[in-house]
Design a protein around this motif. Structure first.
Motif, PDB file in Angstrom:
ATOM      1  N   LYS A   1      32.252  63.092  50.333  1.00 17.39           N
ATOM      2  CA  LYS A   1      32.031  63.229  51.860  1.00 17.39           C
ATOM      3  C   LYS A   1      33.063  64.112  52.880  1.00 17.39           C
ATOM      4  O   LYS A   1      32.733  64.867  53.730  1.00 17.39           O
ATOM      5  CB  LYS A   1      32.375  61.678  52.464  1.00 17.39           C
ATOM      6  CG  LYS A   1      31.995  61.549  53.949  1.00 17.39           C
ATOM      7  CD  LYS A   1      31.996  60.123  54.164  1.00 17.39           C
ATOM      8  CE  LYS A   1      31.541  60.164  55.823  1.00 17.39           C
ATOM      9  NZ  LYS A   1      31.374  58.626  56.007  1.00 17.39           N
ATOM     10  N   TRP A   2      34.325  64.157  52.484  1.00 18.61           N
ATOM     11  CA  TRP A   2      35.354  64.946  53.305  1.00 18.61           C
ATOM     12  C   TRP A   2      35.833  65.941  52.481  1.00 18.61           C
ATOM     13  O   TRP A   2      36.914  66.629  52.843  1.00 18.61           O
ATOM     14  CB  TRP A   2      36.636  63.999  53.432  1.00 18.61           C
ATOM     15  CG  TRP A   2      36.192  62.551  54.163  1.00 18.61           C
ATOM     16  CD1 TRP A   2      36.002  61.524  53.731  1.00 18.61           C
ATOM     17  CD2 TRP A   2      35.613  62.533  55.371  1.00 18.61           C
ATOM     18  NE1 TRP A   2      35.614  60.572  54.485  1.00 18.61           N
ATOM     19  CE2 TRP A   2      35.167  61.324  55.771  1.00 18.61           C
ATOM     20  CE3 TRP A   2      35.205  63.431  56.731  1.00 18.61           C
ATOM     21  CZ2 TRP A   2      34.465  60.655  56.719  1.00 18.61           C
ATOM     22  CZ3 TRP A   2      34.664  63.054  57.748  1.00 18.61           C
ATOM     23  CH2 TRP A   2      34.360  61.786  57.859  1.00 18.61           C
ATOM     24  N   ALA A   3      35.099  66.725  51.673  1.00 17.33           N
ATOM     25  CA  ALA A   3      35.551  67.874  50.864  1.00 17.33           C
ATOM     26  C   ALA A   3      34.192  68.731  50.509  1.00 17.33           C
ATOM     27  O   ALA A   3      33.109  68.113  50.788  1.00 17.33           O
ATOM     28  CB  ALA A   3      36.645  67.633  49.932  1.00 17.33           C
ATOM     29  N   TRP A   4      34.477  70.076  50.116  1.00 15.54           N
ATOM     30  CA  TRP A   4      33.347  70.654  49.458  1.00 15.54           C
ATOM     31  C   TRP A   4      33.128  69.957  48.292  1.00 15.54           C
ATOM     32  O   TRP A   4      33.846  69.669  47.289  1.00 15.54           O
ATOM     33  CB  TRP A   4      33.802  72.380  49.515  1.00 15.54           C
ATOM     34  CG  TRP A   4      33.878  72.736  50.489  1.00 15.54           C
ATOM     35  CD1 TRP A   4      35.144  73.207  51.109  1.00 15.54           C
ATOM     36  CD2 TRP A   4      32.966  73.519  51.289  1.00 15.54           C
ATOM     37  NE1 TRP A   4      34.837  74.028  52.186  1.00 15.54           N
ATOM     38  CE2 TRP A   4      33.498  73.992  52.412  1.00 15.54           C
ATOM     39  CE3 TRP A   4      31.537  73.403  51.202  1.00 15.54           C
ATOM     40  CZ2 TRP A   4      32.655  74.846  53.521  1.00 15.54           C
ATOM     41  CZ3 TRP A   4      30.843  74.277  52.105  1.00 15.54           C
ATOM     42  CH2 TRP A   4      31.509  74.975  53.028  1.00 15.54           C
ATOM     43  N   ASP A   5      31.806  70.009  47.860  1.00 14.41           N
ATOM     44  CA  ASP A   5      31.203  69.405  46.688  1.00 14.41           C
ATOM     45  C   ASP A   5      31.584  70.377  45.429  1.00 14.41           C
ATOM     46  O   ASP A   5      31.626  71.639  45.572  1.00 14.41           O
ATOM     47  CB  ASP A   5      29.930  69.289  46.549  1.00 14.41           C
ATOM     48  CG  ASP A   5      29.318  68.251  47.596  1.00 14.41           C
ATOM     49  OD1 ASP A   5      30.032  67.573  48.269  1.00 14.41           O
ATOM     50  OD2 ASP A   5      28.135  68.256  47.648  1.00 14.41           O
ATOM     51  N   PRO A   6      31.984  69.862  44.524  1.00 13.24           N
ATOM     52  CA  PRO A   6      32.590  70.716  43.288  1.00 13.24           C
ATOM     53  C   PRO A   6      31.355  71.528  42.805  1.00 13.24           C
ATOM     54  O   PRO A   6      30.091  71.154  43.108  1.00 13.24           O
ATOM     55  CB  PRO A   6      33.027  69.471  42.087  1.00 13.24           C
ATOM     56  CG  PRO A   6      32.877  68.315  42.857  1.00 13.24           C
ATOM     57  CD  PRO A   6      32.242  68.266  44.049  1.00 13.24           C
ATOM     58  N   ASP A   7      31.601  72.699  42.195  1.00 10.29           N
ATOM     59  CA  ASP A   7      30.673  73.238  41.783  1.00 10.29           C
ATOM     60  C   ASP A   7      29.570  72.691  40.593  1.00 10.29           C
ATOM     61  O   ASP A   7      30.032  71.992  39.873  1.00 10.29           O
ATOM     62  CB  ASP A   7      31.142  74.717  41.059  1.00 10.29           C
ATOM     63  CG  ASP A   7      31.737  75.623  41.908  1.00 10.29           C
ATOM     64  OD1 ASP A   7      31.560  75.606  42.977  1.00 10.29           O
ATOM     65  OD2 ASP A   7      32.949  76.367  41.369  1.00 10.29           O
ATOM     66  N   CYS A   8      28.457  73.205  40.643  1.00  8.82           N
ATOM     67  CA  CYS A   8      27.336  72.549  39.595  1.00  8.82           C
ATOM     68  C   CYS A   8      27.624  72.842  38.288  1.00  8.82           C
ATOM     69  O   CYS A   8      28.291  73.904  38.068  1.00  8.82           O
ATOM     70  CB  CYS A   8      26.157  73.139  40.080  1.00  8.82           C
ATOM     71  SG  CYS A   8      25.252  72.548  41.767  1.00  8.82           S
ATOM     72  N   GLN A   9      27.535  72.104  37.502  1.00  9.81           N
ATOM     73  CA  GLN A   9      27.761  72.223  36.018  1.00  9.81           C
ATOM     74  C   GLN A   9      26.525  72.010  35.144  1.00  9.81           C
ATOM     75  O   GLN A   9      25.533  71.024  35.573  1.00  9.81           O
ATOM     76  CB  GLN A   9      28.827  71.172  35.352  1.00  9.81           C
ATOM     77  CG  GLN A   9      30.252  71.530  36.091  1.00  9.81           C
ATOM     78  CD  GLN A   9      31.021  70.381  35.306  1.00  9.81           C
ATOM     79  OE1 GLN A   9      30.820  70.177  34.098  1.00  9.81           O
ATOM     80  NE2 GLN A   9      32.149  70.178  35.929  1.00  9.81           N
ATOM     81  N   SER A  10      26.269  72.470  34.112  1.00  6.24           N
ATOM     82  CA  SER A  10      24.991  72.250  33.301  1.00  6.24           C
ATOM     83  C   SER A  10      25.404  71.098  32.275  1.00  6.24           C
ATOM     84  O   SER A  10      26.492  71.197  31.809  1.00  6.24           O
ATOM     85  CB  SER A  10      24.910  73.703  32.439  1.00  6.24           C
ATOM     86  OG  SER A  10      23.568  73.318  31.399  1.00  6.24           O
ATOM     87  N   ILE A  11      24.540  70.107  32.298  1.00  6.89           N
ATOM     88  CA  ILE A  11      24.606  68.965  31.479  1.00  6.89           C
ATOM     89  C   ILE A  11      23.425  68.754  30.611  1.00  6.89           C
ATOM     90  O   ILE A  11      22.301  68.746  31.064  1.00  6.89           O
ATOM     91  CB  ILE A  11      24.923  67.592  32.542  1.00  6.89           C
ATOM     92  CG1 ILE A  11      26.129  68.042  33.332  1.00  6.89           C
ATOM     93  CG2 ILE A  11      25.156  66.355  31.351  1.00  6.89           C
ATOM     94  CD1 ILE A  11      26.008  66.972  34.412  1.00  6.89           C
ATOM     95  N   GLY A  12      23.766  68.702  29.332  1.00 10.15           N
ATOM     96  CA  GLY A  12      22.778  68.568  28.247  1.00 10.15           C
ATOM     97  C   GLY A  12      22.021  67.258  28.307  1.00 10.15           C
ATOM     98  O   GLY A  12      22.566  66.196  29.065  1.00 10.15           O
ATOM     99  N   ALA A  13      21.032  67.098  27.768  1.00  6.35           N
ATOM    100  CA  ALA A  13      20.185  65.714  27.770  1.00  6.35           C
ATOM    101  C   ALA A  13      21.284  64.745  27.173  1.00  6.35           C
ATOM    102  O   ALA A  13      21.806  64.893  26.068  1.00  6.35           O
ATOM    103  CB  ALA A  13      18.882  65.794  26.715  1.00  6.35           C
ATOM    104  N   GLY A  14      21.357  63.611  27.699  1.00  7.14           N
ATOM    105  CA  GLY A  14      22.397  62.528  27.150  1.00  7.14           C
ATOM    106  C   GLY A  14      23.668  62.834  27.198  1.00  7.14           C
ATOM    107  O   GLY A  14      24.520  61.837  26.917  1.00  7.14           O
ATOM    108  N   ARG A  15      24.153  63.886  27.736  1.00  4.91           N
ATOM    109  CA  ARG A  15      25.470  64.268  27.477  1.00  4.91           C
ATOM    110  C   ARG A  15      26.135  63.908  29.319  1.00  4.91           C
ATOM    111  O   ARG A  15      25.358  63.932  30.345  1.00  4.91           O
ATOM    112  CB  ARG A  15      25.785  65.658  27.317  1.00  4.91           C
ATOM    113  CG  ARG A  15      24.931  65.884  26.226  1.00  4.91           C
ATOM    114  CD  ARG A  15      25.424  66.924  25.187  1.00  4.91           C
ATOM    115  NE  ARG A  15      26.501  67.533  24.957  1.00  4.91           N
ATOM    116  CZ  ARG A  15      27.461  67.008  23.902  1.00  4.91           C
ATOM    117  NH1 ARG A  15      26.981  65.919  23.290  1.00  4.91           N
ATOM    118  NH2 ARG A  15      28.485  67.668  23.353  1.00  4.91           N
ATOM    119  N   SER A  16      27.514  64.066  29.168  1.00 10.57           N
ATOM    120  CA  SER A  16      28.075  63.661  30.544  1.00 10.57           C
ATOM    121  C   SER A  16      29.103  65.034  30.750  1.00 10.57           C
ATOM    122  O   SER A  16      29.226  66.023  29.866  1.00 10.57           O
ATOM    123  CB  SER A  16      29.061  62.676  30.491  1.00 10.57           C
ATOM    124  OG  SER A  16      28.390  61.399  30.241  1.00 10.57           O
ATOM    125  N   ALA A  17      29.516  65.156  31.974  1.00 13.48           N
ATOM    126  CA  ALA A  17      30.271  66.245  32.621  1.00 13.48           C
ATOM    127  C   ALA A  17      31.486  65.509  33.570  1.00 13.48           C
ATOM    128  O   ALA A  17      31.061  64.399  34.022  1.00 13.48           O
ATOM    129  CB  ALA A  17      29.717  67.333  33.274  1.00 13.48           C
TER     130      ALA A  17
END
Length: 98
Positions: A65-81
């Protein structure tokens, strides 16, 4: 005006118009029912984990809410980032695909 009165009459009598009971076409997502593939699984000040709950690779990030959103990351199926930002800006509000 006539349609509004007719709809009000149907609602008052408990009758449901035939259109309301028609199912959505196969493969169609209903508005509001689809949550996307990015799921916020852990959330702390300045750090969040997002899991891809779908069976294909996505690009995702978190909304801060009070900051720029972090850059997008690629996340594979069933994985986390993991996403990080300045911890003084608080916690993530949600995860989303980008």
């Amino acid at each position: 005006m006539t349609m509004a009165v007719a709809a009000g009459t149907l609602a008052a009598t408990g009758a449901v118009p035939a259109v309301a009971s028609t199912p959505a076409p196969s493969g169609a997502a209903l508005a509001g029912a689809y949550t996307g593939c990015a799921s916020l699984t852990s959330n702390a000040n300045g750090r969040a984990h997002v899991k891809n709950i779908c069976k294909h690779t996505i690009n995702a990030t978190v909304s801060v809410k009070w900051a720029w959103d972090p850059d997008c990351q690629s996340i594979g199926a069933g994985r986390s980032a993991t996403f990080t930002w300045n911890s003084t800006k608080g916690r993530a509000e949600s995860a989303y695909e980008c």
